[in-house]
Design a protein around this motif. Structure first.
Motif, PDB file in Angstrom:
ATOM      1  N   ARG A 174       0.797  -1.225   0.000  1.00  0.00           N
ATOM      2  CA  ARG A 174       0.000   0.000   0.000  1.00  0.00           C
ATOM      3  C   ARG A 174       0.820   1.261   0.000  1.00  0.00           C
ATOM      4  N   ARG A 175       1.918   1.214   0.713  1.00  0.00           N
ATOM      5  CA  ARG A 175       2.722   2.416   0.868  1.00  0.00           C
ATOM      6  C   ARG A 175       4.168   2.124   0.504  1.00  0.00           C
ATOM      7  N   PRO A 176       4.420   1.907  -0.810  1.00  0.00           N
ATOM      8  CA  PRO A 176       5.792   1.584  -1.204  1.00  0.00           C
ATOM      9  C   PRO A 176       6.767   2.719  -0.898  1.00  0.00           C
ATOM     10  N   ASP A 177       6.209   3.890  -0.593  1.00  0.00           N
ATOM     11  CA  ASP A 177       7.082   5.023  -0.266  1.00  0.00           C
ATOM     12  C   ASP A 177       7.665   4.915   1.142  1.00  0.00           C
ATOM     13  N   LEU A 178       7.063   4.085   1.972  1.00  0.00           N
ATOM     14  CA  LEU A 178       7.541   3.986   3.353  1.00  0.00           C
ATOM     15  C   LEU A 178       8.664   2.963   3.470  1.00  0.00           C
ATOM     16  N   ARG A 179       9.598   3.267   4.322  1.00  0.00           N
ATOM     17  CA  ARG A 179      10.645   2.286   4.597  1.00  0.00           C
ATOM     18  C   ARG A 179      10.224   1.450   5.794  1.00  0.00           C
ATOM     19  N   VAL A 180       9.984   0.182   5.527  1.00  0.00           N
ATOM     20  CA  VAL A 180       9.477  -0.705   6.566  1.00  0.00           C
ATOM     21  C   VAL A 180      10.583  -1.665   6.964  1.00  0.00           C
ATOM     22  N   LEU A 181      10.898  -1.687   8.220  1.00  0.00           N
ATOM     23  CA  LEU A 181      11.971  -2.571   8.664  1.00  0.00           C
ATOM     24  C   LEU A 181      11.450  -3.551   9.693  1.00  0.00           C
ATOM     25  N   TYR A 182      11.561  -4.830   9.358  1.00  0.00           N
ATOM     26  CA  TYR A 182      11.161  -5.886  10.298  1.00  0.00           C
ATOM     27  C   TYR A 182      12.393  -6.684  10.675  1.00  0.00           C
TER      28      TYR A 182
END
Ligand code: ADP
Ligand code: MG
Length: 454
Positions: A174-182
């Motif tokens: 949905r938000r490819p602009d966000l940097r998501v770190l797991y």
């Protein structure tokens, strides 16, 4: 040895050391040839080489030899990198690929790989997990941050990791602009230690402070690890200050994690704390039905008799992982022997799992756990002392004995130093009454119950 042999060796290693270890330590190794019995590998950093050599060298060597490579020794050398430019701005970091969007990106991948099966679609919602699920969905929308952090906790195999991966999948879409770190708390620690050794602590800080969504799984792991906790605390605060979403999981509530700094506990409690409860029958059946549906497609020749899933949902109450394992084994076994999946087949094939799940809580265990929890001596708990600090835990143990075992009041009385059944009844009633008014007590009961039933 060829690259292909290394490929086979890697597959074997994956089986023996597990997905997480594999992704963290084996995947990044570059095979660099073998001569004079020395197998050479390139590693990203010297710390990395030391770690792999200490922990996995034996297994790598064994597998290399199985594939007939003739290696007697392994050597790791640090892969020469182009000199890094000073990592000044966040934007630069992204371009260099230091902060990849996807787990599969090249470079110093910091996000741990996500399991493609752990999506919201495959997550079965029931009473025990509906709050956790709703909160996870909200975070996955990627809208304005409404609670920070989201703290998910619950026993082993109840779906914490599944939900976190589901959030990450959804956000990336949905938000490819966000940097998501797991990543897991353990990986956070390794990376931190590595950064310390490599004197790249500034890069480390930059990297973690520049993500939009940080998810740390199994945070109880860093309890008692002081410098890692300290760094985690700073990262956490920096992100909260920037209004970035944080999602944390643990096997228990923040306040229950031993050796976790008070200031961290209190910050963790600031957001939304949700509990994944032990599964109930309906949820287990729902999960089994969903899984069975997948297997029916995979093993289309097999038939599943009525009542088998209900039987399993009823009997296997420990956790979802065990439940799934049982079903997997059942289908694999039935397809091997080419038989219909019936109750008898299930009983045969899953005898060990069913027996283990059969384990009943005993009065002795209850007494031991309660004594431990309230820090009183077991002998006092059973003995005649009437001071409140002992009498109350004693009544709690009586209450749990009544609730969790099939024993009668006189039987329970005998195990509590030969007390009369009316004393037990009084104790049980007292706790019922108190639990209705006293939140702390209700929580204690909940926790003890979970400890005993897990
Ligand atoms: P935890 O991290 O809480 O120990 P996991 O998220 O690893 O547990 O879950 C263990 C297994 O059970 C995973 O395979 C997961 O997909 C499955 N699982 C747990 N809860 C559910 C659920 N509600 N619906 C479907 N699968 C579930
Ligand atoms: Mg987990």
């Amino acid at each position: 040895m060829t690259d292909e042999t290394w490929g086979n060796v890697r597959e074997e290693l994956l089986k023996t050391i597990g997905k997480n270890n594999f992704a963290t330590w084996i995947e990044p190794l570059k095979f660099d040839g073998i001569d004079d019995g020395v197998a050479r590998f390139l590693v990203p950093t010297s710390f990395f080489g030391t770690w792999v050599s200490r922990n996995f060298a034996d297994r790598i060597l064994t597998q290399l030899n199985r594939s007939g490579s003739g290696a007697q020794r392994i050597e790791f050398s640090v892969q020469q990198k182009a000199v890094r430019p000073v990592p000044a701005k966040t934007a630069d970091l992204t371009k260099k690929g230091v902060i990849p969007q996807r787990a599969s990106d090249e470079g110093e991948t910091i996000s741990a790989p996500l399991d493609g099966r752990f999506t919201f679609d495959s997550f079965v919602v029931g009473k025990p997990n509906e709050l956790a699920h709703a909160a996870a969905r909200r975070v996955a929308e990627g809208g304005p941050v409404s609670f920070n952090p989201l703290f998910l906790y619950g026993g082993v195999g109840l779906g914490k990791t599944h939900l976190m991966h589901a959030i990450a999948h959804e956000l990336r879409q949905r938000r490819p602009d966000l940097r998501v770190l797991y990543l897991s708390a353990e990986q956070f620690m390794y990376r931190f230690v590595q950064a310390l050794r490599e004197r790249q602590i500034m890069d480390f800080k930059e990297m973690f402070r520049s993500v939009d969504v940080l998810m740390v799984d199994d945070v109880q792991f860093i309890a008692g690890k002081d410098s890692t906790q300290e760094e985690f605390f700073h990262t956490f605060n920096a992100l909260v200050d920037q209004n970035k979403q944080i999602v944390i999981s643990a096997d228990r509530a923040p306040g229950e994690i031993k050796d976790l700094e008070e200031r961290i506990k209190s910050r963790l409690q600031c957001g939304l704390v949700v509990d994944l409860h032990p599964t109930d029958y309906e949820l287990r059946l729902g999960i089994l039905q969903q899984k069975a549906e997948q297997y029916r497609q995979q093993y289309s020749a097999l038939t599943l008799a009525d009542g088998v899933l209900e039987f399993l949902a009823h009997r296997i109450t420990t956790n979802v992982r065990v439940l799934e394992g049982a079903l997997t084994r059942l289908f694999a076994f039935a397809s091997l022997v080419g038989r219909e999946i019936t109750l008898e087949l299930a009983q045969d094939c899953l005898a060990d799992i069913l027996r283990a799940s059969d384990r009943k809580v005993t009065i002795e265990e209850i007494q031991r756990k309660v004594a431990e929890h309230y820090n009183v001596r077991l002998s006092d708990l059973i003995g005649p002392k009437r001071v409140r600090t002992i009498a109350r835990p004693r009544q709690i143990a009586m209450y749990l004995a009544k609730q969790l075992t099939p024993r009668s009041l006189p039987e329970i009385g005998r195990r509590f130093g030969g007390r009369d059944h009316t004393t037990i009844m009084h104790g049980v009633r007292k706790i019922e009454e108190l639990a209705a008014q006293d939140n702390q007590l209700a929580e204690d009961l909940h926790l003890l119950r979970r400890l005993l039933e897990s």
